[in-house]
Structures are given as C-alpha cells and as structure tokens.
Scaffold this active site. Structure first.
Site, PDB file in Angstrom:
ATOM      1  CD  GLU A   5      25.368 -12.681 -13.051  1.00  0.00           C
ATOM      2  OE1 GLU A   5      25.263 -12.560 -14.291  1.00  0.00           O
ATOM      3  OE2 GLU A   5      25.944 -13.615 -12.488  1.00  0.00           O
ATOM      4  CE  LYS A  43      31.872  -7.550  -7.752  1.00  0.00           C
ATOM      5  NZ  LYS A  43      32.490  -7.913  -6.489  1.00  0.00           N
ATOM      6  CG  ASP A  94      31.026  -9.084  -0.192  1.00  0.00           C
ATOM      7  OD1 ASP A  94      32.128  -9.378  -0.702  1.00  0.00           O
ATOM      8  OD2 ASP A  94      30.883  -8.208   0.677  1.00  0.00           O
ATOM      9  CE1 TYR A 117      31.180 -15.454 -10.915  1.00  0.00           C
ATOM     10  CE2 TYR A 117      29.897 -15.750  -8.914  1.00  0.00           C
ATOM     11  CZ  TYR A 117      31.092 -15.468  -9.540  1.00  0.00           C
ATOM     12  OH  TYR A 117      32.205 -15.195  -8.798  1.00  0.00           O
ATOM     13  CE  LYS A 172      31.794  -3.510  -5.442  1.00  0.00           C
ATOM     14  NZ  LYS A 172      33.206  -3.296  -5.374  1.00  0.00           N
ATOM     15  CB  CYS A 184      60.408  14.062   3.526  1.00  0.00           C
ATOM     16  SG  CYS A 184      60.247  12.278   3.750  1.00  0.00           S
ATOM     17  CB  CYS A 195      64.728  11.605   4.243  1.00  0.00           C
ATOM     18  SG  CYS A 195      63.942  12.475   2.879  1.00  0.00           S
ATOM     19  CB  CYS A 201      59.776  13.081  -0.029  1.00  0.00           C
ATOM     20  SG  CYS A 201      61.505  12.762   0.315  1.00  0.00           S
ATOM     21  CB  CYS A 237      63.508   9.407   0.974  1.00  0.00           C
ATOM     22  SG  CYS A 237      62.079   9.294   2.067  1.00  0.00           S
TER      23      CYS A 237
HETATM   24  S1  IVH Z   1      31.677 -12.534 -13.202  1.00  0.00           S
HETATM   25  C1  IVH Z   1      35.107 -12.460 -16.104  1.00  0.00           C
HETATM   26  N1  IVH Z   1      29.530 -12.519 -11.701  1.00  0.00           N
HETATM   27  O1  IVH Z   1      33.331 -10.448  -8.246  1.00  0.00           O
HETATM   28  C2  IVH Z   1      34.167 -12.094 -15.036  1.00  0.00           C
HETATM   29  N2  IVH Z   1      31.623 -12.177 -10.648  1.00  0.00           N
HETATM   30  O2  IVH Z   1      35.093  -8.218  -8.823  1.00  0.00           O
HETATM   31  C3  IVH Z   1      34.150 -13.049 -13.917  1.00  0.00           C
HETATM   32  N3  IVH Z   1      31.493 -11.932  -8.221  1.00  0.00           N
HETATM   33  O3  IVH Z   1      36.218 -12.341  -8.780  1.00  0.00           O
HETATM   34  C4  IVH Z   1      33.360 -12.606 -12.782  1.00  0.00           C
HETATM   35  N4  IVH Z   1      29.315 -12.172  -8.060  1.00  0.00           N
HETATM   36  O4  IVH Z   1      34.453 -13.298  -7.204  1.00  0.00           O
HETATM   37  C5  IVH Z   1      30.860 -12.391 -11.734  1.00  0.00           C
HETATM   38  N5  IVH Z   1      27.560 -12.593 -10.479  1.00  0.00           N
HETATM   39  C6  IVH Z   1      28.888 -12.465 -10.523  1.00  0.00           C
HETATM   40  C7  IVH Z   1      29.638 -12.260  -9.367  1.00  0.00           C
HETATM   41  C8  IVH Z   1      31.019 -12.108  -9.464  1.00  0.00           C
HETATM   42  C9  IVH Z   1      30.441 -11.979  -7.397  1.00  0.00           C
HETATM   43  C10 IVH Z   1      32.886 -11.704  -7.807  1.00  0.00           C
HETATM   44  C11 IVH Z   1      33.884 -12.693  -8.324  1.00  0.00           C
HETATM   45  C12 IVH Z   1      34.936 -11.877  -9.027  1.00  0.00           C
HETATM   46  C13 IVH Z   1      34.703 -10.515  -8.451  1.00  0.00           C
HETATM   47  C14 IVH Z   1      35.146  -9.449  -9.397  1.00  0.00           C
END
Ligand code: IVH
Length: 717
Positions: A127, A129, A131, A239, A327, A434, A437, A458, A464
C-alpha cells in the site's frame, strides 16, 4: 499618524518607516507570546493579521528591515503544551528498503525467521506510504475518546479536540463487528490543492509559508486553537491499529477492510501479493500513479498479511519484522558548493559538511549536505575504488554539484559537473588537526580488516570542547533523556555561558539551584524569559528518574545504541549492576566478563567499548556526580507474570516448531534473557536433537535442561 488609518507607505521617510516597524514588531511579538506561550490571546485574528500585513508591507518598501524581523519567524507552538497520552501499544516506525534487492532480502528474512522454504508463498499487503503524520484514535463502545500523535512512539500529544474537527475521522463507529475498545491508527495528511490554498492564505497574512504538505498537516493538527485545525481540510487514511483485543479479521487486509466498513477511508491502491515480483509490480504501479494522486506519498509499505505470522515475527527495537517501507528513489538538484566545513561529533569523528547555495530539492530548501568523509571528497570508496566518473574524481569548493535527498535522510553531495569547475579550484585538503581543540586527528586501524578507518577522529577525547558539547546534546536528545526546551542551541549556550556553565550532564541538574544563587539571572538573558526559564527547570526536574535504557543510551558510549542499551538494561536490571559488571569485566578472565560476553546480541566491539568506558577513571567521577542528581529507573518487566520472566535461557540443538531467531524473540517477549553460552548463571537450557557441548556445560553447572516440547508446555498460558 492614527492607528486606524496608517499613512500610505510610499509617503513615509525611511526613518519613519523604521520607527513604525520597530513599534509594530514589538506589538506582534507581544501578541505572539500572549497567544503561543500564555494561551491568552490579546488581539483578535483580524487585528493581528492587519498588524502583520503592515509589517510585511513596510519590509517590502525598506528591505533592510527584514533582517531578523519577527515576520520571518514561524508562530510555532512551543513544545509541551498538549497533555501527554501514553500509547498502550507503542507506535512503531518502519525499516526502509531502497532497492528491489533489499525487498527480496526482506521477504527472504521473513521466510527464514518463520522457517518457511523460499518457494512456500507468504502473502503480503502492499500500500502507499502516505507522507503525513501518524495519529492513533481510541474508540470505546464505538465512540471516539482520544486522539494522540505518535510523539516518541511511547507517549504522544493529546490532540483529541483537534482530531474531532477532521471530517474524515468518524466520531462514532458503526457496524456489528466494532470491538468494545478499538485503537485505529493511520495518517493525517493534506492534499496538494489544499496545501497550496493554505500557503496562499499564509502569504496574504504575511505569515511564513509551509515547506511541504507534511509540515503544513503537522502545523495544522498541533494547534492549541482547534478552530485553526478546523479551518484546514485535513484528511485521514486508516492503515494500522493499536489496542484492539478482539480483531474483526485474521489478516492485515481483512482488518483494513473492516476499517472501511466502520466509516474510515482506506487506501484504494492497497493490494495483496504473494511473491516478490508481485510486490515490485505493485510498487511500480503505485509509483506510476504518484504524480496524479493529489497527495504526497514517499514509498510503498509491505506487511505480512497473516496476523498470526505477524505475531510470531514480532519486533526488533522500534520496527516490526513483518513490515518494511520501500522508498521511492532520491530527488536531485544542482547547485554550487560554496564551502566545506568540518563538524566534530560526539565520538570525535570529523565530518565534512558542504555549504551549498540554497536549492530546492523535492520541496525542501537545502543549504547543507553531507560529504561523508575525506575519501569521499577525494572520490574513492573504502576499497580504494573510484566512486564517481570524471578525471580527477574529487570534489572542490566552487564546484557545481548534484545534491540528492531521499526522504528524511540528510541530503548528500552525489556528483560533480567537471565542465563547470572554476579554473582556480583547488583540491580540498582535509585537516589533520581537530578544528575545535587542535589535537591530532587520526584514522584508526581497523583490527579486523587491517585497513584504515574511513573516519578521521580527534584524539583530544575529554579535552575537546566540541566532543563535550555533542555528548551533552546527545544526553538530552529525544531518544535519550528527552528534556523539553533543552535543544542543541540551548546546550551550546549553556556550554559557553560563564554564569551558568554546563560542561557535563550533572551540571544540567544543578542549573536551577545555581541560577537561584546567581546575580545574573537566566530570565534576564537574551532568548530567555521568566516563563521559559520556569518551564525549562520544570522539564529538567521531570527527568531526574529516567528509564534505565534511555539513561544508558544517553551516556553516549561508543557502539551502545538504543538496542544495546535496552539489552543491557534488561539483562542487568539496574545501573549499579551494569556499572560494577563493566568495571570488573575489564579483567578478561573475570566471571563478569564471561557473563557480558554471553549476552546474546552483545558482540565483542560492544564489550570492548563498555569496558573501556567503565575503565576510565574520569568517566567514573562523571558518573558519581551524575548519579548524585538522577536515579535511573529499571525497565518495566516485560510480561513479568510469565514463568520465564527474569530467567536466563539458552537454546541449543535443532528446534522444530520454531526457528532459533523466533525462539529467542519469543523468550524475550516473555521477559527472559537469552544467552549464547551456558554458565553458572544460566537458569534453563532448551536442547533440541544434536545438542552437544552445551549439554555438558549444563550438567557441570547443574542447569535445568528441557526439550522444545517442554519449552512450549512451560510457556503455555
Ligand atoms: S504501518 C507497525 N502503513 O510511516 C507499523 N505506516 O516510517 C506501523 N506511514 O510512523 C506503520 N503510510 O506514520 C504504515 N500505509 C502505511 C503508512 C505508514 C505512512 C508512516 C507512519 C509511520 C511511518 C513509519
């Protein structure tokens, strides 16, 4: 000039403009403090906006007024204003994968952990991710009772009032399968069009614009004035979940489908996939839709679908073993490298930082980027091979460079455009002293590879000042003691302040007392005020009893990250126990050393670093002073009711119902400590077929031995 009808700006002399600007700036500042810090607004929105607009107009007419003006400051909410909510089930983060290979390795790891053959399919969900920022919503008997941000994963901020203003968050859940208690988690975000609208209004009001939709979403949710949240069209995808004693389905996919029935929006691009190829195909499909979705996503999340398998896989540190974020590739931009500066880290590492002509990379203005180390600047990797094309392959001040940024990772300088290199550009000479220092900075030999370390360090150690400051910053940082209002800037201030010097961690806890005895009060210093000082001192008081693992992590011992700190805290239980073990273990033949060596997950590098730290008299003195101020608290016992809680367990031989990793994770979940070898301290040896020398050791030390079936009988609830 009357307040209600200001003179046209064009009619003002520069002196008049300056005078008016000064007066308005003071008014705006006072209003900001009243609103943000005291929670007691002195101006209504319209008057405040008018003030700001006039201020900005003056600055446009007389640009030098802009420098340092309040108009450039974000009216940011000071931390610590929302009540805290402890998450009953921690909110975790995800590990990242940046390549197809890393995804294949993840799938393989899952197979291996579960003891499945590679060709036995395991289903995953894929699914987008999103942002945005994650939010946990608690429903009791179907009614929304709490909304909390992620915070540090264990404790978040209570934003219930704000969350209630979000149309896409149901206030009540409908359906026959809604459990008594349901914590639904997901992402709050803003669509692109709504983000543009918000920024337009910010601009009109003379307020600072948000850098990207995620910041705007966070800024909109975390508003003390919930009517501001209500005016921002925040959205929500569900989710995941926290506490939910009765689940509506046995699979990830099924539970999310149930969320849809209960009234949440769920992402339509979520799919179930059975092979790596199918996952990657879904990834490419989602990537191809990225630009037209209308909201930001930064990758694809894969999760094991079967919840029973998720439970077996469990967690490492702060991320589940059963999920990963794939990612999207980094974003690129081209700019000029204006200077190279050297930063000295907590362990003395000299890190080259590129100062760049500001450039926007994926919606964020970048002015600094990492150059990794001196070999990287010269153009070689650790094996001495070239890492970039072109002759010569080095990076020089004045070069036109490509800057790469992937997600939240620090941007880095990736490539050089040699055609644009100025004729007089000279090779960069990496310092061997360094800069803080003047001690020698050397590259250690790695005893295992026999090669020079890539990092120059260093050798000033305790003398330091740069290392001392960085150690202090680490000590108070979010994953360590987490002291509100004591950030990098404040640490730098106190470290250099002649009246209230903070040179080591203990000094933080004597600040209030010393301030009381001082004539030059902190509250009268620039950047402070009576309120902020009181708050800071309260935040410090609040941390006199830190959790043991955070305390150990905060000491900044080399190689002791969060995971190792937690392991040590679990194993020894108290700081005094760790300390005396650390001191005694400097003797390689001691039983304490053997015990340390036997802790599963603690390798030789860690043991070496620990004994070095505790063997240093100066550190002992520093600890004495610190422990006079703070009392670390033992970890809450994990599942203390389990029959193996607190026991030291060793697994050996072949296991049939679970893999070795799984056995270890299970034992730890039940509060046991898993060791790699049998000693007199071992409580239990779980031996499968083929067990050898460990059985003999167990007999020698009189350790109880059971087989795998016996283990399952023992831990069965
Ligand atoms: S699952 C135990 N699903 O990504 C797993 N996270 O890098 C819980 N996020 O803190 C997260 N889309 O804020 C999950 N489809 C998705 C997501 C998602 C965005 C974010 C979420 C999490 C962060 C982790």
């Amino acid at each position: 000039m009357s307040e209600s009808e200001p003179n046209p700006i064009a009619d003002l002399t520069p002196r008049q403009a300056k005078a008016e600007h000064k007066r308005l700036a003071a008014q705006v500042e006072a209003a900001d403090i009243a609103y943000h810090q005291n929670d007691a607004p002195t101006l209504d929105d319209a008057s405040y906006d008018a003030l700001r607009r006039r201020l900005v107009a003056l600055e446009e007419a007389v640009p030098e007024l802009k420098a340092g003006s309040v108009s450039g400051k974000v009216g940011a909410r000071p931390a610590g204003k929302f009540a805290k909510i402890r998450h009953r089930v921690p909110m975790l983060s995800l590990d990242n994968a940046f390549s197809d290979e890393a995804v294949a390795e993840f799938v393989q790891r899952v197979h291996r952990f579960l003891g499945r053959k590679d060709d036995e399919p395991i289903a995953f969900t894929a699914e987008p991710k999103i942002d945005g920022l994650s939010l946990s919503l608690r429903y009791e008997k179907g009614a929304l009772v709490h909304a909390a941000t992620r915070g540090d994963g264990e404790e978040g901020e209570d934003v219930t009032v704000n969350a209630r203003t979000i149309a896409e968050i149901p206030k009540t859940l409908a359906g026959p399968d809604v459990p008594e208690v349901a914590e639904v988690r997901g992402e709050v975000y803003l669509g692109h069009a709504d983000f543009a609208g918000i920024n337009e209004r910010q601009r009109e009001k003379g307020l600072t614009e948000f850098a990207n939709p995620r910041n705007a979403a966070a800024g909109s949710l975390r508003q003390l004035d919930a009517s501001i949240t209500a005016s921002r069209p925040l959205r929500f995808f569900a989710y995941a979940w926290g506490e939910m004693p009765v689940l509506p389905a046995q699979t990830q996919f099924g539970v999310v489908e149930a969320f849809g029935r209960w009234g949440f929006r769920t992402n339509p691009l979520m799919a179930r996939c059975e092979t790596v190829e199918a996952l990657l195909e879904r990834y490419r499909l989602i990537e191809s839709r990225r630009a037209s979705l209308g909201y930001d996503i930064d990758g694809v999340v894969y999760k094991v679908d079967d919840l029973a398998l998720q439970a077996r896989l469990g967690f490492v540190s702060r991320a589940p073993r059963w999920a990963i974020a794939h990612k999207f590739p980094a974003e690129l931009a081209t700019t000029v490298l204006e200077a190279i500066e050297i930063q000295v880290g907590r362990t003395g590492a000299l890190s080259p930082v590129a100062r760049l002509r500001p450039v926007t990379v994926g919606g964020v203005v970048v002015t600094n980027a990492t150059l990794h180390n001196e070999d990287y600047i010269r153009g070689f990797d650790s094996k001495g091979e070239r890492i970039r094309e072109g002759e010569p392959p080095d990076i020089r001040v004045g070069d036109t460079v490509t800057v790469k940024r992937a997600g939240d990772v620090i941007p880095r300088v990736a490539a050089v455009d040699l055609d644009k290199r100025p004729a007089d550009a000279k090779p960069y000479v990496f310092p061997t002293l360094c800069p803080a220092c003047q001690s020698h900075a050397t590259r250690e030999m790695n005893p295992r590879s026999g090669k020079e370390d890539a990092v120059r360090r260093c050798t000033g150690g305790l003398i330091c000042p740069a290392q001392a400051v960085e150690r202090l910053k680490h000590f108070v940082s979010r994953d360590a003691l987490d002291i509100d209002g004591l950030g990098d800037k404040q640490i730098e201030f106190f470290h250099a302040d002649p009246d209230l010097p903070v040179k080591e961690p203990a000094d933080i806890f004597t600040l209030a007392e010393r301030d009381g005895a001082n004539l030059k009060k902190l509250k009268d210093k620039e950047g402070f005020g009576a309120q902020s000082v009181a708050k800071l001192f309260a935040a410090i008081e609040d941390r006199r009893t830190p959790p043991l693992n955070r305390f150990i992590f905060g000491l900044g011992i080399r190689h002791i990250g969060e995971t190792n700190a937690r392991l040590l805290a679990r194993h020894y239980g108290s700081f005094e126990a760790i300390r005396s073990a650390g001191v005694a273990a400097t003797d390689e033949a001691s039983p304490e050393r053997q015990e340390l060596d036997s802790i599963d997950g603690v390798g030789p590098t860690v043991v070496e670093a620990l004994t070095q730290f505790f063997g240093e008299p100066h550190n002992q003195e520093l600890l004495d002073r610190l422990l006079a101020q703070v009392t670390p608290q033992p970890l809450e016992a994990v599942a203390s009711a389990s029959p193996v809680a607190g026991k030291i367990v060793v697994f050996t031989g072949a296991l049939e119902r679970m893999t070795r990793d799984e056995a270890k994770a299970m034992a730890e979940r039940l509060g046991a400590k898993v060791a790699g070898s049998v000693s007199s301290k071992t409580d239990l040896l779980v031996a499968g077929p083929g067990a050898g020398s460990k059985l003999k050791d167990a007999a020698k030390h009189g350790v109880e031995v059971i087989d795998e079936a016996g283990w399952f009988d023992l831990v069965a609830t």
